[in-house]
Design an enzyme around this catalytic site. Structure first.
Site, PDB file in Angstrom:
ATOM      1  N   GLU A  81       0.829  -1.200   0.000  1.00 35.94           N
ATOM      2  CA  GLU A  81       0.000   0.000   0.000  1.00 35.94           C
ATOM      3  C   GLU A  81       0.872   1.263   0.000  1.00 35.94           C
ATOM      4  O   GLU A  81       1.797   1.388   0.798  1.00 35.94           O
ATOM      5  CB  GLU A  81      -0.907  -0.012   1.232  1.00 35.94           C
ATOM      6  CG  GLU A  81      -1.896   1.136   1.275  1.00 35.94           C
ATOM      7  CD  GLU A  81      -2.869   1.030   2.445  1.00 35.94           C
ATOM      8  OE1 GLU A  81      -3.826   1.809   2.497  1.00 35.94           O
ATOM      9  OE2 GLU A  81      -2.661   0.134   3.309  1.00 35.94           O
ATOM     10  N   LYS A 107      -9.191   3.572  -2.830  1.00 33.17           N
ATOM     11  CA  LYS A 107      -9.597   2.771  -1.677  1.00 33.17           C
ATOM     12  C   LYS A 107     -11.003   3.169  -1.237  1.00 33.17           C
ATOM     13  O   LYS A 107     -11.326   4.358  -1.129  1.00 33.17           O
ATOM     14  CB  LYS A 107      -8.599   2.981  -0.538  1.00 33.17           C
ATOM     15  CG  LYS A 107      -8.706   2.001   0.614  1.00 33.17           C
ATOM     16  CD  LYS A 107      -7.542   2.203   1.578  1.00 33.17           C
ATOM     17  CE  LYS A 107      -7.575   1.221   2.742  1.00 33.17           C
ATOM     18  NZ  LYS A 107      -6.412   1.382   3.652  1.00 33.17           N
ATOM     19  N   CYS A 152      -5.794  -3.327   2.081  1.00 39.14           N
ATOM     20  CA  CYS A 152      -5.588  -3.421   3.533  1.00 39.14           C
ATOM     21  C   CYS A 152      -6.894  -3.474   4.324  1.00 39.14           C
ATOM     22  O   CYS A 152      -7.489  -4.523   4.479  1.00 39.14           O
ATOM     23  CB  CYS A 152      -4.699  -2.264   4.007  1.00 39.14           C
ATOM     24  SG  CYS A 152      -3.909  -2.583   5.605  1.00 39.14           S
ATOM     25  N   SER A 157      19.931  -1.894  34.527  1.00 42.10           N
ATOM     26  CA  SER A 157      19.718  -1.721  35.964  1.00 42.10           C
ATOM     27  C   SER A 157      19.838  -3.014  36.768  1.00 42.10           C
ATOM     28  O   SER A 157      19.899  -2.972  37.994  1.00 42.10           O
ATOM     29  CB  SER A 157      18.329  -1.130  36.200  1.00 42.10           C
ATOM     30  OG  SER A 157      17.328  -2.072  35.845  1.00 42.10           O
TER      31      SER A 157
END
Length: 718
Positions: free
Chosen positions: A52, A121, A183, A363
């Protein structure tokens, strides 16, 4: 499809791709598009499906407003059309197109230097990290096609004045129909492929930019398989891969599905810039599959037809390759997704930023250990890509990052030493155990490790304050007030941030190397959500690969890393109690994260999902948790109130948290995925009153339902 019915096999080779496109990188995007088209042709494919908006990159965001972006897209498309190496194959590519003054997200089909069709789209993605409706308009005219006047730069190449634009399907010379989805259109309830399948469309192409979220691929694959099992057809799914310059990672995994069975599947993660998967399929299998369901034929007989756009291409009768056998889908476990997804994202960001590596405050806790293991995973992936896949692009990137033109990585630990600096920044409140854990892990992964004591810096800052105020703040354990105690904790954390950035900029210089480092932070999503971090402390950095991963999943990932990498130091992290180590340790008191927060990490995980994914405010969260947790109503209500009070008070911290890899939908990253107010009333008067009323009603109902003591005596005697 030809309506004459089933006959001998009508074989065709088709290709679907994943491309690591980069927003506004028009030259790089062009090169990657060309590579996939040429690869598809070499494997015998007559159809190639890209990703896309692949010409400009999906993540352009507000650059879509700029006329420059549109102009450069047309220029790049003209380059593709004039490239003679790309002829002889029907290509589907994507870019934004302005039509009649309206901007659309479009699929463009071209073949032999001619644009065949432009399809806008119809259903736009507009949730979580997607903002398509901010830039684009969806095409609202179903089954309508109209002329689009081509710009001069294209007209001069194709000699076409106009091309079809709208909602139609492409028809080949042998009467095979090809339809497009983009999509989001796969995920909506009424997907375009449903109506197109009833109108005899046999091949569906889907150009996607679908980002990675834990466990999402399972849903994506199952959706395509079940969709094609229902309607019949050949589905070519293509998906972008890589970070595209943002906080998401598009996880590729192109695939080809035939009638609900998987014919080909690409990789979900990886460092390669392009991947092409092909399959040889039989178009007549679609006809046979559909004709076996007579009720489907009754529906198809009454369907409204799509406009057809002809292409000078024949798909049948040319393929001598054997049909591709079906395969089972391949899924990663969530632990594997954490291992490979953030690692791929970090690699993309590192190589494109041209920095020399990473700096990580280590840490001795499981969060920073997770980040270190992700970087180690990245190094393993790089060595594999160079050694096993012979990926020259990855090798060039390694040499550019390490500033070693002849270096070829063969050992992940050796590469880690060149790309990762870890630092344990201890104070008088730090324990020997955390320092030892940090050192042991650094030795296992191979990072360049330093131990730094920052007590002197902290004392210098406090001396400045004492000279000004003539007061010396004390910890709570030494008789200080809560405000003194908090200030003394925060100054330690903030000094670590300042020290970390100093070392990130100068450590390579001190080692006789060039370049500066990106600072990695390690606050998990649960801590970010409740604000259990100091603003501008060592949770601040340039990138955070675990910023949207919960503690529960991090623990599972670290345990998985022990199995995969075999590092002996990992066991000690899995059994350690999470602690900030910012207060004095004594026999009577040891600071722990969950006691500080007032909620367990598992509770925060449930709360985070209810707040964001299930859209629950305080009252409805209380009602939902009452069905999930086993605890007295008053205690449950207090926990819900505590969370929302902390969330409201610390909301400002979410506005400055480090850009995090998006891995869960309830990531609190402000103005990206979690659009919430900046300032709250932490009393939540009405909301908390509703919770209190619900608790009272429950108590009264329980009292009313309980039998009296005399009744109990009566029945017990009987």
């Amino acid at each position: 499809m030809a309506s004459s019915g089933p006959s001998s096999p009508l074989k065709v080779c088709v290709a679907s791709c994943s491309l690591n496109q980069w927003a506004l990188d028009f030259d790089g995007n062009y090169s990657r598009i060309c590579n996939t088209i040429i690869q598809a042709k070499e494997q015998g494919a007559l159809i190639r499906v890209g990703t896309e908006l692949e010409i400009c990159g999906y993540g352009c965001y507000d650059h879509f407003y700029e006329p420059d972006t549109l102009q450069h897209c047309w220029q790049t498309l003209a380059r593709l059309l004039t490239n003679t190496d790309l002829r002889g194959i029907l290509v589907f590519t994507g870019m934004p197109v302005m039509h009649r003054g309206v901007l659309y997200n479009c699929t463009i089909a071209f073949h032999d230097q001619k644009i065949v069709f432009i399809r806008p789209k119809r259903h736009l993605a507009n949730e979580l990290n997607y903002r398509e409706m901010r830039y684009f308009v969806n095409w609202k005219r179903s089954r309508h096609v109209e002329p689009f006047i081509l710009p001069k730069i294209i007209n001069s190449v194709t000699r076409q004045l106009k091309v079809p634009f709208g909602d139609g399907v492409i028809t080949t010379l042998d009467n095979i129909d090809i339809g497009c989805e983009t999509c989001e259109e796969l995920f909506v309830p009424h997907s375009p492929h449903i109506d197109m399948s009833l109108d005899d469309v046999s091949i569906f192409v889907n150009m996607s930019a679908s980002h990675h979220i834990l466990r999402k691929l399972n849903y994506r694959i199952d959706l395509i398989l079940h969709s094609m099992k229902k309607v019949g057809g050949i589905y070519l799914y293509s998906n972008q891969k890589g970070c595209d310059g943002d906080r998401t990672y598009y996880d590729g995994c192109p695939m080809i599905v035939v009638n609900g069975k998987l014919a080909s599947q690409g990789t979900q993660f990886g460092l390669q810039d392009t991947e092409v998967v092909t399959a040889v399929v039989d178009i007549n299998d679609v006809y046979n599959y559909r004709s076996a369901v007579i009720s489907r034929s009754h529906q198809a007989s009454a369907v409204e037809h799509y406009p057809r756009i002809n292409v000078d291409l024949s798909l049948g009768g040319q393929c001598e390759l054997p049909l591709t056998p079906y395969i089972e889908p391949r899924y990663h476990t969530p632990e594997e997704e954490i291992c490979y997804g953030p690692a791929s994202w970090l690699w993309d960001y590192l190589r494109r930023s041209k920095m020399a590596g990473f700096f990580l405050p280590l840490s001795g806790g499981i969060d920073s250990a997770s980040v270190a293991l992700i970087v180690s995973s990245m190094c393993h992936m790089v060595v594999y890509a160079v050694g096993e896949d012979n990926d020259n692009q990855v090798l060039r990137d390694v040499r550019a990052l390490t500033r070693l033109p002849n270096y070829t990585p063969t050992d992940p630990a050796e590469l880690c030493e060149k790309l990762l600096v870890t630092a344990y920044m201890g104070t008088e409140n730090s324990s020997d155990e955390t320092q030892q854990r940090a050192g042991a892990l650094s030795r296992d992964i191979g990072s360049y490790h330093v131990n730094i004591n920052i007590d002197g810096i902290i004392k210098a800052i406090l001396t400045v304050f004492s000279l000004f105020s003539d007061k010396k703040p004390q910890f709570k354990a030494h008789g200080g007030s809560p405000v003194e105690n908090m200030a003394l904790q925060n100054i330690q954390a903030r000094v670590r941030m300042v020290t970390g950035y100093l070392f990130a900029q100068l450590i390579n210089w001190a080692r006789g190397k060039s370049g500066s480092l990106l600072v990695l932070s390690s606050a998990n999503v649960d801590e970010a959500l409740v604000g259990y971090l100091t603003k501008y402390d060592c949770s601040s950095g340039d990138l955070n690969p675990i910023g949207s991963i919960c503690k529960r999943d991090l623990n599972s990932f670290v345990a998985h890393s022990k199995e995969v990498f075999g590092f002996p130091s990992i066991d000690s992290f899995l059994t350690a109690v999470p602690t900030a180590e910012l207060e004095p340790i004594s026999e009577a008191y040891t600071q722990t994260d969950e006691e500080d927060i007032g909620l367990t990490y598992n509770e925060l995980n449930d709360i985070g999902k209810l707040r964001k994914i299930d859209r629950c405010g305080p009252y409805f969260m209380y009602k939902r948790l009452a069905c999930m947790w086993t605890m007295p109503p008053k205690e449950l209500g207090d926990k819900v109130k505590l969370f929302f009070q902390k969330y409201a008070i610390n909301r400002h911290k979410a506005c400055v948290i480090t850009p995090a890899y998006l891995c869960e939908q309830y990531c609190p990253d402000d103005n990206r995925y979690d659009l919430r107010p900046f300032l709250y009333n932490p009393k939540w008067d009405v909301q908390f009153r509703e919770i209190d009323n619900s608790i009272k009603i429950g108590v009264l109902a329980k009292q009313h339902a309980a039998p009296s003591s005399s009744t109990i005596d009566k029945f017990s005697k009987k």
